[in-house]
Design an enzyme around this catalytic site. Sequence first.
Site, PDB file in Angstrom:
ATOM      1  N   ALA A 103       0.855  -1.187   0.000  1.00 23.87           N
ATOM      2  CA  ALA A 103       0.000   0.000   0.000  1.00 23.87           C
ATOM      3  C   ALA A 103       0.889   1.233   0.000  1.00 23.87           C
ATOM      4  O   ALA A 103       2.094   1.156   0.271  1.00 23.87           O
ATOM      5  CB  ALA A 103      -0.928   0.006   1.210  1.00 23.87           C
ATOM      6  N   LYS A 104       0.289   2.365  -0.316  1.00 25.44           N
ATOM      7  CA  LYS A 104       1.010   3.645  -0.231  1.00 25.44           C
ATOM      8  C   LYS A 104      -0.032   4.753  -0.200  1.00 25.44           C
ATOM      9  O   LYS A 104      -1.091   4.659  -0.826  1.00 25.44           O
ATOM     10  CB  LYS A 104       1.935   3.838  -1.419  1.00 25.44           C
ATOM     11  CG  LYS A 104       2.844   5.066  -1.313  1.00 25.44           C
ATOM     12  CD  LYS A 104       3.892   4.896  -0.227  1.00 25.44           C
ATOM     13  CE  LYS A 104       4.947   3.894  -0.601  1.00 25.44           C
ATOM     14  NZ  LYS A 104       6.079   3.864   0.366  1.00 25.44           N
ATOM     15  N   GLY A 105       0.264   5.801   0.534  1.00 24.69           N
ATOM     16  CA  GLY A 105      -0.644   6.940   0.600  1.00 24.69           C
ATOM     17  C   GLY A 105       0.127   8.219   0.788  1.00 24.69           C
ATOM     18  O   GLY A 105       1.360   8.216   0.917  1.00 24.69           O
TER      19      GLY A 105
END
Length: 414
Positions: free
Chosen positions: A105-107
């Site tokens: 994931a990445k944000g």
Amino acid sequence: MRASGLNWQGLMEQLRQALPHCEVTDQSLAYFKYPKRTVSVNLPVRMDDGSIRVFRGYRTVHSTSRGPSMGGVRLREGVNAHECEVLAAIMTLKAAVADLPLGGAKGGVDVDPSGLSPHELEGVVRRYTSELVELIGHNEDILAPDVGSDAQAMAWMLDTYNENTGTTSNGVVVGKPIPLGGSYGSKDARGRSAALVAARVLEERGESLGRAKVAVYGFGDVGRRAAQTLAAQGALVIAVSDQDGATFASAGLDLDALSAYREQHGSVAGFATDITPAEVTELDVDVLMLAYDYGTVNAGNAHAVRARYVVEATNRAVLPEAERFLTEAGVQVIPDLIASIGGVVVNYLEWVQDASNFFWTEEEIEAAIDQRVNVAVSDVMGVARTRQTDLRTAAYALALNRLHNATVMRGVYP
């Protein structure tokens, strides 16, 4: 020192190059091509002067085939959904290379933290977490530090999540302060692993770090720890850079004195002989350690790289078009999927500790990180030897096989 852009097509082209070396077909690769979800959120925040500013935030979950997703939250001007999607996919691959029960994931938030007061920054971080509270969790999606975020930001995220849910779930966030369920080794793991991996690759090729000349692009937590670890193994760190400048000494820099100088002056500039950050990537060295952000070496500057080994201590530091040039020029790129793997390993170990409510000593954490990093490097180098291919292709092949196996066993629902 602003990085060049990311490109999903470039990632897919590199993955296709790995297909002949693994069991994955184009049909299987289709599962990888699309993130599980990408969300964008508006973040209205009351500023210190009473005005309201609206920031834009993003979160991508790429895959959960091997376990809950985990990935950083970057606070940086210009962050967008596409960037998060590419980096989330890389996190999926990295977790698979490390053989961890996690997805990627990445944000991030499109914001310049340096332009905000601590109170305003806290407001941005807490609002971002609040908007995602129904999508994150210790068994769903775990938030981690990244560019612009630190242990304090993670503490705000943890508190915001728990206040919103009425729980005391420490495992929803990693990279936290130790009193809040954080782990020893969080700040040092990526730099430590980058140095360890570099030493392993050189050893595999019959070389040693002893008296090897090293340049470090990015003297933050990762670059500083990598430089110290390499120097402890006999390497000469002759140049380092940060956002405000770079310094050079042909006989090697005194890293302890340099760290103290940067702490006092806010930059490495002025410590020894001043050069530009761009010149750090052009030095005639054995090892160029890239510890800043993605796109440090790109099509525009790859021709000037003279290092024999380029180490990606941060994700996607060498863009695909640059790597093709470097490979043709005989430069060995040690890819992020193994070089920066210590970060995801220590985050995993923190998550496990939070789940069990049993915490290990600093020595135990360092030993566990080194053991897992060494296994991952051995696995990748084994594939590279067997398939007669470069390290990145070998790492992709290893990761895709593991993802393929998990996806096939799960099947398709409904």
